[in-house]
Design an enzyme around this catalytic site. Structure first.
Site, PDB file in Angstrom:
ATOM      1  N   ARG A   1      38.489  53.499 -47.051  1.00 16.87           N
ATOM      2  CA  ARG A   1      39.141  52.651 -48.059  1.00 16.87           C
ATOM      3  C   ARG A   1      40.564  53.145 -48.345  1.00 16.87           C
ATOM      4  O   ARG A   1      41.543  52.538 -47.909  1.00 16.87           O
ATOM      5  CB  ARG A   1      38.291  52.637 -49.358  1.00 16.87           C
ATOM      6  CG  ARG A   1      38.655  51.548 -50.350  1.00 16.87           C
ATOM      7  CD  ARG A   1      39.909  51.820 -51.165  1.00 16.87           C
ATOM      8  NE  ARG A   1      39.849  53.060 -51.940  1.00 16.87           N
ATOM      9  CZ  ARG A   1      40.885  53.563 -52.599  1.00 16.87           C
ATOM     10  NH1 ARG A   1      42.065  52.954 -52.580  1.00 16.87           N
ATOM     11  NH2 ARG A   1      40.788  54.715 -53.257  1.00 16.87           N
ATOM     12  N   ASP A   2      40.689  54.260 -49.027  1.00 14.75           N
ATOM     13  CA  ASP A   2      42.023  54.748 -49.399  1.00 14.75           C
ATOM     14  C   ASP A   2      42.843  55.037 -48.144  1.00 14.75           C
ATOM     15  O   ASP A   2      44.045  54.761 -48.083  1.00 14.75           O
ATOM     16  CB  ASP A   2      41.881  56.026 -50.245  1.00 14.75           C
ATOM     17  CG  ASP A   2      43.092  56.313 -51.098  1.00 14.75           C
ATOM     18  OD1 ASP A   2      44.084  55.569 -51.011  1.00 14.75           O
ATOM     19  OD2 ASP A   2      43.056  57.296 -51.866  1.00 14.75           O
TER      20      ASP A   2
ATOM     21  N   CYS B   1      49.007  54.991 -50.873  1.00 13.62           N
ATOM     22  CA  CYS B   1      48.734  53.837 -51.723  1.00 13.62           C
ATOM     23  C   CYS B   1      49.855  52.822 -51.537  1.00 13.62           C
ATOM     24  O   CYS B   1      51.039  53.188 -51.541  1.00 13.62           O
ATOM     25  CB  CYS B   1      48.652  54.271 -53.186  1.00 13.62           C
ATOM     26  SG  CYS B   1      48.442  52.887 -54.308  1.00 13.62           S
TER      27      CYS B   1
ATOM     28  N   ASN C   1      45.357  61.367 -48.635  1.00 15.52           N
ATOM     29  CA  ASN C   1      44.596  62.388 -49.357  1.00 15.52           C
ATOM     30  C   ASN C   1      44.533  63.648 -48.520  1.00 15.52           C
ATOM     31  O   ASN C   1      44.699  63.606 -47.306  1.00 15.52           O
ATOM     32  CB  ASN C   1      43.143  61.926 -49.553  1.00 15.52           C
ATOM     33  CG  ASN C   1      43.035  60.879 -50.606  1.00 15.52           C
ATOM     34  OD1 ASN C   1      43.147  59.705 -50.312  1.00 15.52           O
ATOM     35  ND2 ASN C   1      42.839  61.295 -51.826  1.00 15.52           N
TER      36      ASN C   1
ATOM     37  N   HIS D   1      46.323  63.686 -53.285  1.00 12.29           N
ATOM     38  CA  HIS D   1      47.148  63.358 -52.120  1.00 12.29           C
ATOM     39  C   HIS D   1      47.982  64.598 -51.794  1.00 12.29           C
ATOM     40  O   HIS D   1      48.213  65.450 -52.651  1.00 12.29           O
ATOM     41  CB  HIS D   1      48.005  62.124 -52.419  1.00 12.29           C
ATOM     42  CG  HIS D   1      47.164  60.866 -52.439  1.00 12.29           C
ATOM     43  ND1 HIS D   1      47.129  59.985 -51.392  1.00 12.29           N
ATOM     44  CD2 HIS D   1      46.298  60.388 -53.366  1.00 12.29           C
ATOM     45  CE1 HIS D   1      46.284  59.002 -51.672  1.00 12.29           C
ATOM     46  NE2 HIS D   1      45.765  59.216 -52.867  1.00 12.29           N
TER      47      HIS D   1
ATOM     48  N   HIS E   1      41.022  64.099 -56.948  1.00 12.56           N
ATOM     49  CA  HIS E   1      41.452  63.204 -55.858  1.00 12.56           C
ATOM     50  C   HIS E   1      42.928  63.526 -55.618  1.00 12.56           C
ATOM     51  O   HIS E   1      43.785  63.112 -56.396  1.00 12.56           O
ATOM     52  CB  HIS E   1      41.234  61.764 -56.330  1.00 12.56           C
ATOM     53  CG  HIS E   1      41.735  60.698 -55.411  1.00 12.56           C
ATOM     54  ND1 HIS E   1      40.891  59.816 -54.756  1.00 12.56           N
ATOM     55  CD2 HIS E   1      42.991  60.318 -55.064  1.00 12.56           C
ATOM     56  CE1 HIS E   1      41.600  58.965 -54.052  1.00 12.56           C
ATOM     57  NE2 HIS E   1      42.883  59.234 -54.222  1.00 12.56           N
TER      58      HIS E   1
HETATM   59  C1  LIG Z   1      43.616  43.640 -59.436  1.00 15.51           C
HETATM   60  C2  LIG Z   1      44.184  42.346 -58.940  1.00 15.51           C
HETATM   61  C3  LIG Z   1      43.136  41.547 -58.225  1.00 15.51           C
HETATM   62  C4  LIG Z   1      44.710  41.559 -60.130  1.00 15.51           C
HETATM   63  O1  LIG Z   1      45.547  40.543 -59.654  1.00 15.51           O
HETATM   64  P1  LIG Z   1      46.077  39.379 -60.600  1.00 15.51           P
HETATM   65  O2  LIG Z   1      47.071  38.598 -59.811  1.00 15.51           O
HETATM   66  O3  LIG Z   1      46.525  39.936 -61.899  1.00 15.51           O
HETATM   67  O4  LIG Z   1      44.731  38.578 -60.846  1.00 15.51           O
HETATM   68  P2  LIG Z   1      44.462  37.146 -61.373  1.00 15.51           P
HETATM   69  O5  LIG Z   1      43.146  37.240 -62.065  1.00 15.51           O
HETATM   70  O6  LIG Z   1      45.649  36.584 -62.089  1.00 15.51           O
HETATM   71  O7  LIG Z   1      44.247  36.294 -60.027  1.00 15.51           O
HETATM   72  C5  LIG Z   1      45.317  35.986 -59.137  1.00 15.51           C
HETATM   73  C6  LIG Z   1      44.741  35.649 -57.773  1.00 15.51           C
HETATM   74  O8  LIG Z   1      44.027  36.770 -57.225  1.00 15.51           O
HETATM   75  C7  LIG Z   1      42.657  36.411 -57.004  1.00 15.51           C
HETATM   76  N1  LIG Z   1      41.840  37.574 -57.353  1.00 15.51           N
HETATM   77  C8  LIG Z   1      41.758  38.192 -58.538  1.00 15.51           C
HETATM   78  N2  LIG Z   1      40.906  39.206 -58.460  1.00 15.51           N
HETATM   79  C9  LIG Z   1      40.445  39.237 -57.193  1.00 15.51           C
HETATM   80  C10 LIG Z   1      39.535  40.094 -56.508  1.00 15.51           C
HETATM   81  N3  LIG Z   1      38.939  41.125 -57.118  1.00 15.51           N
HETATM   82  N4  LIG Z   1      39.286  39.856 -55.222  1.00 15.51           N
HETATM   83  C11 LIG Z   1      39.893  38.819 -54.586  1.00 15.51           C
HETATM   84  N5  LIG Z   1      40.771  37.985 -55.179  1.00 15.51           N
HETATM   85  C12 LIG Z   1      41.025  38.204 -56.471  1.00 15.51           C
HETATM   86  C13 LIG Z   1      42.417  35.216 -57.922  1.00 15.51           C
HETATM   87  O9  LIG Z   1      41.329  34.461 -57.453  1.00 15.51           O
HETATM   88  C14 LIG Z   1      43.730  34.505 -57.805  1.00 15.51           C
HETATM   89  O10 LIG Z   1      43.781  33.860 -56.547  1.00 15.51           O
HETATM   90  P3  LIG Z   1      44.674  32.529 -56.291  1.00 15.51           P
HETATM   91  O11 LIG Z   1      44.183  31.545 -57.306  1.00 15.51           O
HETATM   92  O12 LIG Z   1      46.106  32.951 -56.512  1.00 15.51           O
HETATM   93  O13 LIG Z   1      44.393  32.200 -54.870  1.00 15.51           O
HETATM   94  C15 LIG Z   1      45.375  42.609 -57.986  1.00 15.51           C
HETATM   95  O14 LIG Z   1      46.379  43.211 -58.711  1.00 15.51           O
HETATM   96  C16 LIG Z   1      45.010  43.470 -56.804  1.00 15.51           C
HETATM   97  O15 LIG Z   1      44.211  43.108 -55.964  1.00 15.51           O
HETATM   98  N6  LIG Z   1      45.636  44.678 -56.710  1.00 15.51           N
HETATM   99  C17 LIG Z   1      45.408  45.580 -55.627  1.00 15.51           C
HETATM  100  C18 LIG Z   1      45.061  46.897 -56.192  1.00 15.51           C
HETATM  101  C19 LIG Z   1      44.703  47.878 -55.101  1.00 15.51           C
HETATM  102  O16 LIG Z   1      43.812  47.627 -54.301  1.00 15.51           O
HETATM  103  N7  LIG Z   1      45.403  49.032 -55.073  1.00 15.51           N
HETATM  104  C20 LIG Z   1      45.082  50.076 -54.178  1.00 15.51           C
HETATM  105  C21 LIG Z   1      43.807  50.760 -54.593  1.00 15.51           C
HETATM  106  S1  LIG Z   1      44.009  51.854 -55.968  1.00 15.51           S
HETATM  107  C22 LIG Z   1      44.390  53.331 -55.246  1.00 15.51           C
HETATM  108  O17 LIG Z   1      44.545  53.399 -54.057  1.00 15.51           O
HETATM  109  C23 LIG Z   1      44.443  54.538 -56.107  1.00 15.51           C
HETATM  110  C24 LIG Z   1      43.191  55.423 -56.016  1.00 15.51           C
HETATM  111  C25 LIG Z   1      41.963  54.720 -56.582  1.00 15.51           C
HETATM  112  O18 LIG Z   1      42.899  55.748 -54.665  1.00 15.51           O
HETATM  113  C26 LIG Z   1      43.408  56.710 -56.800  1.00 15.51           C
HETATM  114  C27 LIG Z   1      44.812  57.316 -56.607  1.00 15.51           C
HETATM  115  O19 LIG Z   1      45.098  57.954 -55.602  1.00 15.51           O
HETATM  116  O20 LIG Z   1      45.620  57.076 -57.500  1.00 15.51           O
END
Ligand SMILES: CC(C)(COP(=O)([O-])OP(=O)([O-])OC[C@H]1O[C@@H](n2cnc3c(N)ncnc32)[C@H](O)[C@@H]1OP(=O)([O-])[O-])[C@@H](O)C(=O)NCCC(=O)NCCSC(=O)C[C@@](C)(O)CC(=O)[O-]
Length: 312
Positions: free
Chosen positions: A18-19, A243, A252, A212, A210
């Site tokens: 995933r990450d 990320c 990581n 990096h 966690h």
């Molecule tokens: C969180 C959201 C979804 C909010 O996104 P948003 O735009 O605020 O959501 P919304 O509710 O306004 O919806 C907008 C559109 O997104 C769709 N939608 C809404 N939710 C979903 C969902 N769950 N799955 C699929 N589709 C979704 C929804 O259906 C709509 O579709 P449209 O009508 O435009 O076609 C968006 O900002 C997003 O996907 N962000 C990506 C975040 C991400 O994956 N980041 C990387 C992972 S975190 C990380 O790596 C850090 C970590 C964990 O490892 C720890 C560290 O190292 O820090």
């Protein structure tokens, strides 16, 4: 000098599928992701972060989430976790029968906005129904706190910010907290302060690290946490990752490097380092580069030299 007292057991969660892969520009087919999960579990990993149920517009590489989950040959004793930022993600994820879901927030406002498009307070409001629904189905809930020591947009992050998010997550029923140095700027004392902040609301058994490795500090930070009794860490095979919302941050800490460290200190992980190195080589070969792990590089070189030395 008395030797450092280490936890008797250490659990590593491999977040590589995933990450590690979420930021890859080249498409990685679902079959390759599935094979990577299989190789990790064969190597002895007991928890694997498989994919995320996020918007495919935001993170296209994870669009095959359901396909990957459906293709996994599940092994007893292995926990498969997925990221679910909201109810939409949770409802899609639940079809895939994850053992654990991860809600992911941040200790800095700017990162919360860039990563999940809402404020910290709004993120907690989004997570609350996810936590409730998951717990009602007996699915374990982990919470990640990104930018726990530093933020790419706001700079240094105070431990009080971590304490606040840990408190809010505790209030909504998140069972475990992962303290994340998203951009790898932390050094041991700063990471310990962030951990102490999380430990104000969570028991030692419910907190993980966690890290990096952007600045090469991740192993030192891991050791600093072990010194505090923390025994659970996210790591990424072959040091994959980064990320999409933290430009310039590397992957990581490599699982291989942490396993080498722990085994060298007499701590059992249940992981077979040779098989793990093979898993890292498998995905690195697919991506067309070398594993980003010093231990893997050294061991692969040694294997190569030994193979060359065998008289024909
Ligand atoms: C969180 C959201 C979804 C909010 O996104 P948003 O735009 O605020 O959501 P919304 O509710 O306004 O919806 C907008 C559109 O997104 C769709 N939608 C809404 N939710 C979903 C969902 N769950 N799955 C699929 N589709 C979704 C929804 O259906 C709509 O579709 P449209 O009508 O435009 O076609 C968006 O900002 C997003 O996907 N962000 C990506 C975040 C991400 O994956 N980041 C990387 C992972 S975190 C990380 O790596 C850090 C970590 C964990 O490892 C720890 C560290 O190292 O820090």
């Amino acid at each position: 000098m008395s030797p450092m007292k280490l936890p008797s057991k250490v659990k590593l969660v491999d977040v590589g599928p995933r990450d590690g892969l979420q930021n890859e520009k080249q498409p990685v087919p679902a079959e390759v992701k599935i094979e990577l999960v299989h190789r990790l579990q064969d190597a002895g990993l007991t928890e694997i972060e498989v994919t995320s149920f996020v918007s495919p517009k935001w993170v296209p590489q994870m669009a095959d989430n359901a396909q990957v989950m459906a293709g996994i040959r599940r092994q007893g004793g292995v926990r498969y976790s997925v990221l679910t930022p909201n109810m939409k993600g949770f409802e899609a994820a639940v079809e895939s029968r994850p053992d654990e879901v991860v809600v992911f927030g941040a200790a800095s406002e700017a990162f919360s906005q860039r990563n999940i498009n809402c404020s910290i307070q709004e993120s907690i409001e989004r997570f609350a129904p996810v936590v409730e629904a998951a717990r009602a189905k007996n699915i374990y809930v982990r919470g990640a706190i990104s930018t726990a020591v530093g933020c790419p947009y706001e700079g240094e992050v105070a431990p009080e910010r971590v304490e606040l998010v840990a408190r809010l997550m505790k209030q909504i029923g998140v069972q475990h907290i992962g303290v994340a140095d998203t951009i790898g700027v932390g050094t041991p004392r700063k990471v310990q302060a962030a951990m102490e902040a999380a430990l104000r609301h969570y028991a030692l058994d419910d907190v993980s690290g966690h890290f990096h490795d952007t600045y090469g500090q991740a192993l030192a930070n891991t050791l600093a946490c072990l010194e505090m009794g923390i025994w659970q860490f996210d790591t990424s095979v072959a040091g994959l990752g980064g990320c999409p919302y933290a430009k310039g941050a590397t992957g990581n800490v490599a699982t291989e490097d942490v396993v080498y460290l722990l085994h060298g200190m007499g701590v059992d992980t249940g992981i077979d380092l040779d098989k793990l190195i093979d898993a890292g080589k498998y995905i690195s070969d697919f991506l067309g580069r070398k594993p980003n792990s010093r231990a893997a590089t050294a061991i692969l070189t040694k294997r190569n030299n030994e193979a060359c030395a065998v008289p024909s």
